[in-house]
Design an enzyme around this catalytic site. Sequence first.
Site, PDB file in Angstrom:
ATOM      1  CG  ASP A 132      -1.762   1.212   1.348  1.00  0.00           C
ATOM      2  OD1 ASP A 132      -2.424   1.555   0.355  1.00  0.00           O
ATOM      3  OD2 ASP A 132      -1.766   1.839   2.422  1.00  0.00           O
ATOM      4  CG  ASP A 140      -1.774   7.526   0.780  1.00  0.00           C
ATOM      5  OD1 ASP A 140      -0.923   8.402   0.560  1.00  0.00           O
ATOM      6  OD2 ASP A 140      -2.741   7.305   0.029  1.00  0.00           O
TER       7      ASP A 140
END
Length: 247
Positions: free
Chosen positions: A22, A24
């Site tokens: 991922d 963020d």
Amino acid sequence: MTVQSRQRLVATLGDVRAVVFDTDGVITDSARAHAAAWKTAFDAYLAEHPPPTPGQRRPFDVREDYLRYVDGRSRLDGAAAFLASRGLHPPPATVRAVAEAKERLFAARLREQGMDAYPGTVRLVRALRRAGIRCAAVSASRHARELLDRAAVLDLFDVLVDGVEAAQLGLPGKPRPDLFLEAARRLDVPVDRAAVVEDAVAGVEAGRNGGFALVVGVARDPGPDAGQRLLRHGADIVVRDLAELLV
């Protein structure tokens, strides 16, 4: 985490052929900026449209509300989920307007200040690449490519699946695993030989729902509940920083 558990995880990482990260909160230190932009947008809407009961009229909490309703989800899903938690069910056009207000705030922050990559994540990705393990980045955000480029780490990833491509391909957001599955497909690695690294509840659920061999949770929040929450929702193991995997 004990030394023994870290050694077992490193051995497990050695068994996978690809790792999907991922963006963020895992690769870049941008989750706080997202949360701050959401708070400004949500609090402005709540002030103009007070929820029906006093208990629902509290402002957006950048920790609890962000993690519970927004983190890891698409903009529209996150906006709708938070507003519903306050007893508000506006029409889709209104939900979209709130999400777009947040996007403008975040984009301005990105243009003005940029974002940094977490050093521990960079170290891990470089070590994986040296070991011949392919790496992908995924994000529901339309700003992911700019984020990674501004942080000078875009070239570390073989594949990027961001919010722009997700919209073009019609990929549903987390906790559906479609973003991760698309990244694994582009890496040409079966999911049972790939790992997912996530900091959001919806993200670890997506990794588990996708049948990935390993789901690593990243709990940067110092609170005692953050790691347990990720474990309850599907993480195989949780670390505070990805440098812990380099034992």
